[in-house]
Write a protein that holds these residues in place. Structure first.
Motif, short mmCIF file in Angstrom:
data_model
loop_
_atom_site.label_atom_id
_atom_site.label_comp_id
_atom_site.label_asym_id
_atom_site.label_seq_id
_atom_site.Cartn_x
_atom_site.Cartn_y
_atom_site.Cartn_z
N GLY A 538 -2.36 -1.56 107.65
CA GLY A 538 -3.20 -1.08 108.75
C GLY A 538 -3.01 0.40 109.03
O GLY A 538 -3.32 0.86 110.13
N LEU A 539 -2.53 1.15 108.04
CA LEU A 539 -2.12 2.53 108.30
C LEU A 539 -3.27 3.40 108.78
O LEU A 539 -3.09 4.26 109.66
CB LEU A 539 -1.49 3.12 107.04
CG LEU A 539 -0.77 4.46 107.20
CD1 LEU A 539 0.29 4.39 108.28
CD2 LEU A 539 -0.13 4.88 105.88
N ASP A 540 -4.46 3.22 108.24
CA ASP A 540 -5.60 4.01 108.68
C ASP A 540 -5.88 3.77 110.15
O ASP A 540 -6.14 4.70 110.93
CB ASP A 540 -6.82 3.64 107.83
CG ASP A 540 -8.01 4.58 108.05
OD1 ASP A 540 -7.79 5.70 108.52
OD2 ASP A 540 -9.14 4.18 107.71
N THR A 575 8.59 3.07 105.50
CA THR A 575 8.01 3.11 106.85
C THR A 575 8.69 4.10 107.80
O THR A 575 8.00 4.71 108.62
CB THR A 575 8.01 1.69 107.46
OG1 THR A 575 9.28 1.06 107.22
CG2 THR A 575 6.91 0.85 106.84
N PRO A 576 10.02 4.30 107.73
CA PRO A 576 10.58 5.33 108.63
C PRO A 576 10.03 6.73 108.35
O PRO A 576 9.92 7.54 109.27
CB PRO A 576 12.09 5.26 108.33
CG PRO A 576 12.31 3.86 107.86
CD PRO A 576 11.09 3.53 107.06
N LEU A 577 9.67 7.01 107.10
CA LEU A 577 9.05 8.29 106.80
C LEU A 577 7.68 8.39 107.45
O LEU A 577 7.29 9.47 107.92
CB LEU A 577 8.93 8.47 105.28
CG LEU A 577 10.25 8.63 104.51
CD1 LEU A 577 9.99 8.61 103.01
CD2 LEU A 577 10.95 9.93 104.90
N LEU A 578 6.95 7.28 107.48
CA LEU A 578 5.67 7.29 108.18
C LEU A 578 5.88 7.56 109.66
O LEU A 578 5.11 8.30 110.29
CB LEU A 578 4.97 5.94 108.00
CG LEU A 578 4.57 5.55 106.57
CD1 LEU A 578 3.97 4.15 106.55
CD2 LEU A 578 3.57 6.55 106.00
N GLY A 579 6.92 6.95 110.22
CA GLY A 579 7.22 7.18 111.63
C GLY A 579 7.54 8.63 111.92
O GLY A 579 7.16 9.18 112.96
N MET A 580 8.24 9.28 111.01
CA MET A 580 8.59 10.69 111.19
C MET A 580 7.36 11.59 111.06
O MET A 580 7.29 12.65 111.69
CB MET A 580 9.64 11.10 110.15
CG MET A 580 10.99 10.45 110.34
SD MET A 580 12.17 10.87 109.03
CE MET A 580 12.50 12.61 109.40
N ALA A 581 6.39 11.17 110.26
CA ALA A 581 5.24 12.03 109.96
C ALA A 581 4.09 11.87 110.93
O ALA A 581 3.18 12.70 110.94
CB ALA A 581 4.75 11.74 108.54
#
Length: 798
Positions: A538-540, A575-581
């Protein structure tokens, strides 16, 4: 409620007669078309630029929806209605807002430029009160469905003020987006009300003309989901022609004409229409006389007078709807209507030439140099049009963003007393503790999950607070006929929205609920749970929610290879990288229940923060608020018995603290995150026999430590103030040549940046490959997250 009727006590709209009203609407419609064309032309041909890229702007896509938007905004919509505008129609939206006095000429002149009107409508970057951001096609459409659900929720709980319609103006190619049908099904399950989708049915996508016979399939699909379907195919001119001799033959020909042939004839013009019609149906009774009564220009006007370009037809369709049943309008249109690009299959990104724009200016009676004037060239006096605009119902309330009272948050949230627990279990127990109270906090929390309510530990909350549905529904399992631990009653007072397995729906519902304070004036505190690896699915939609500055808590659990037996398909690492970005999203990964309690309490306040200006020491912009992502785990670990004073709580929120403080001049630090705490503790104990001053750093938020560090650097470089980041303060005791070993059940890049803070050597341990099934000890050893691997990394000196 009859949405179509005006307030009987309101001052009458000027002009008073239907003829004058239609004349005013048609004049404004003409001006919207011109302004949208001119805005794009100015951006591409007149405004100075660096010449690196085409500016673009979708003149053809805008032209096809001018009548639809004009009928809605200048007549049908009311102040409480909320609209998602198809992304490529942004110039039309901005032009309408300009005529309504909600947008500036300067913004239009800087369309698609820094600080100007945005390429696609944006709640956070446009100045003209966009209701729902659009841009990634399909998401804004689904957003209206979930906003309608949120409005139903507020209404059922006694918090709604006057209801409004949630309206999406949809490009027909958007109907290829699968997320729309996920939302359609979920809306049917929840029996949503007051929802309109207006389809700009121009039968062209970016690359081609769409397939024939789709409308019947669309209609059957919407009908099966409980929607009313209204097809607006013919304008008044065509309807009048059909009533004449030969008219029925003409109607049959149009109905049978393939989309590709129709589009080609639109582009070719009147002579081509005449030739084709006479060849195909000229022998039928009355047709030659009918066609012969029109010159080429008039015949072209007749044949392109589809319902979506006839404001009388659109007003009739809109004003006929007086109930709250979801309604889908299929308005037949032509892509590029009124422009020389009309009908051409390559017109999606096409731009009119300067010569074509100048010819259009002259046809519209616009004086050169007066292209931006709101009412220039229109056949009605400026003062009369201005008065008409001032009395448009939609514009009765200038401010479309509401304010809501803050929800008080207790000073502390009770930490579960279990000596051994997981962060996922602790989350469920903390929420269950809140559910037991009658505090305002408990009343305003709404939870949701895509069919993983039980397996993400929301069951206790739902037992106490119930499922939401507009009508009460019996649950035989909770009535004693069959035993079940789940006492899940569905009623209008429930506080959990159960979703099907569709992560896009989860994030868009969080977006809608997370904007309730602004859209409806009533704040909710939404919490959504899902399995951490399926954030990617569901990233979008997650990006869409954050882009709108929606406020929610995302609880993603289980996570990492620590979910050992489940295998690689259910094990997350990036996923933690997504959270950081992700802007507007603060990401945390606590190890202990007391850390989680502190973070959750802070999160409830963070969701509500909306300061316009920041204090000088607010490096992270916390006073502006935002959403929160909690990455949790099902792995149970021994808990810490310790008092949580204010200083430690502040450090947990800043992103890290010393679980084992280093000695001054320490030459080694182990920095860990989340469930790696037991391995890090044991490794630290082993290594201190050789390095007694080594420190053990608990990282609760790599995201916030990293953002604070970057913000401090920028502040110093700008000479604004001398400041230090949290991670810089934590590293002050370390020797200049201290070694860092980082450990996380995620990609090693999540923590490896710590070495850049003071230019220190890093051995970064983490997960760089897909996971697999196994026992916890097997996987930790395989991916070098076990104690022995951490100790070995600490012993490396090169």
């Amino acid at each position: 409620m009859n949405h179509a009727m005006l307030d009987p006590d309101a001052e009458p709209i000027f002009p008073a007669t239907d003829i004058d009203r239609l004349a005013a609407l048609k004049a404004l419609e003409q001006k919207v078309l011109w302004l949208s064309v001119w805005m794009i032309h100015h951006a591409n041909h007149l405004r100075s630029s660096d010449g690196e890229l085409k500016v673009g702007g979708h003149q053809a896509s805008s032209a096809s929806m001018v009548t639809l938007m004009s009928a809605l905004y200048f007549s049908t919509l009311r102040p409480h209605d909320r609209v998602a505008v198809k992304p490529h129609g942004s110039p039309v939206f901005h032009a309408i807002q300009y005529l309504l006095g909600n947008q500036s000429r300067e913004q239009l002149a800087r369309f698609r430029a820094l600080g100007g009107a945005q390429s696609y409508p944006s709640r956070t970057k446009d100045v003209d009160d966009v209701d729902f951001s659009t841009g990634s096609v399909g998401l804004g459409v689904a957003m209206t469905s979930f906003a309608a659900l949120v409005q139903d929720y507020l209404d059922a709980h006694g918090w709604a003020t006057e209801r409004g319609r949630m309206v999406a103006v949809v490009g027909d190619a958007e109907l290829d987006e699968g997320n729309i049908y996920e939302a359609l099904l979920e809306g049917w399950k929840h029996d949503v009300r007051d929802l309109w989708w207006v389809i700009d049915y121009n039968r062209q996508s970016l690359d081609a003309v769409i397939s024939d016979r789709l409308l019947n399939r669309f209609s059957r699909l919407f009908n099966s989901m409980g929607w009313r379907v209204v097809t607006v195919k013919y304008g008044r001119l065509l309807q009048a022609a059909y009533a004449r001799p030969g008219g029925e033959a003409l109607r049959q020909w149009i109905d049978a004409c393939p989309n590709t042939q129709y589009s080609a004839l639109v582009y070719k013009g009147g002579a081509a229409w005449r030739e084709r019609l006479l060849d195909d149906i000229g022998a039928r009774s009355g047709v030659q006389q009918l066609i012969g009564d029109y010159d080429d220009n008039a015949l072209h006007t007749l044949m392109t007078n589809l319902g979506g370009h006839c404001i009388e037809s659109m007003l009739e369709a809109f004003e006929a709807i007086t109930d709250d049943q979801p309604t889908c309008f299929f308005a037949y249109t032509i892509k590029g209507h009124g422009l020389p690009l009309a009908g051409h299959k390559d017109n999606h990104a096409g731009l009119m030439t300067p010569e074509q724009v100048d010819a259009m200016r002259q046809r519209h009676g616009i004086t050169e140099g007066a292209e931006w004037e709101p009412f220039e060239g229109l056949p009605i006096a400026n003062t009369l049009l201005q008065r008409f605009v001032e009395h448009i119902p939609f514009n009765a309330k200038k401010a479309r963003r509401h304010q809501s009272k803050p929800i008080p948050v207790p000073e502390t949230l009770k930490t579960p007393s279990n000596q051994r627990t997981s962060t996922q279990e602790a989350f469920g127990r903390i929420l269950d503790g809140i559910a037991r109270t009658n505090d305002p906090l408990a009343e305003r929390i709404v939870t949701t999950s895509p069919d993983v309510t039980v397996s993400t530990n929301l069951g206790g909350w739902v037992n106490r607070r119930g499922l939401f549905h507009r009508s009460t529904q019996r649950d035989l399992f909770s009535e004693g006929e069959v035993n079940s631990l789940r006492q899940w009653e569905s009623s209008p007072k429930g506080q959990h929205m159960e979703l099907g397995i569709a992560e896009n729906n989860l994030f868009i519902l969080l977006a809608a609920a997370g904007l309730s304070h602004s859209l409806f004036g009533e704040r909710l505190l939404p919490i959504g749970t899902l399995y951490d690896p399926f954030i990617d699915r569901g990233l979008d939609a997650l990006n869409y929610a954050c882009y709108q500055d929606a406020r929610f808590i995302l609880v993603a659990t289980p996570s990492g290879i620590s979910l050992a037996p489940e295998g690689g398909a259910h094990q997350s690492s990036a996923t933690p990288l997504l959270g950081m970005a992700k802007p507007g999203l603060s990401a945390f990964e606590p190890a202990y229940a007391d850390e989680l309690a502190v973070i959750l309490r802070w999160s409830f306040e963070h969701l509500q923060a909306e300061a316009k200006t920041l204090e000088p020491d607010d490096l992270l912009g916390d006073q502006r608020g935002g959403s929160v992502y909690l990455r949790l785990s099902t792995r149970r670990i021994d808990q810490r018995e310790r008092p949580l004073d204010t200083g430690l709580a502040d450090q947990i929120i800043e992103g890290g603290y010393w679980l084992r403080p280093p000695a001054d001049g320490a030459s080694l630090v182990i920095a860990y995150m989340g469930v790696m705490a037991p391995q890090a503790l044991e490794a630290h104990k082993a290594i201190t026999t050789h390095e007694p001053g080594a420190g053990l750093l608990a990282v609760t938020s790599a995201d916030r430590l990293h953002r604070g560090w970057l913000a401090a650097q920028r502040a110093r470089q700008a000479g604004e103030r001398e400041t230090t980041a949290a991670i810089e303060r934590l590293f002050e005791p370390l020797a200049g040549n201290a070694r860092l070993v980082t450990v996380s059940d995620s990609h090693p890049a999540v923590l490896s940046w710590l070495g850049a803070v003071r230019g220190q050597r890093v051995n970064a341990l983490g997960v760089e490959q897909f996971g697999q099934s196994g026992t916890l000890s097997e996987l930790y050893e395989t991916y070098q997250l076990d104690v022995a691997s951490i100790v070995q990394a600490c012993q490396r000196r090169n």
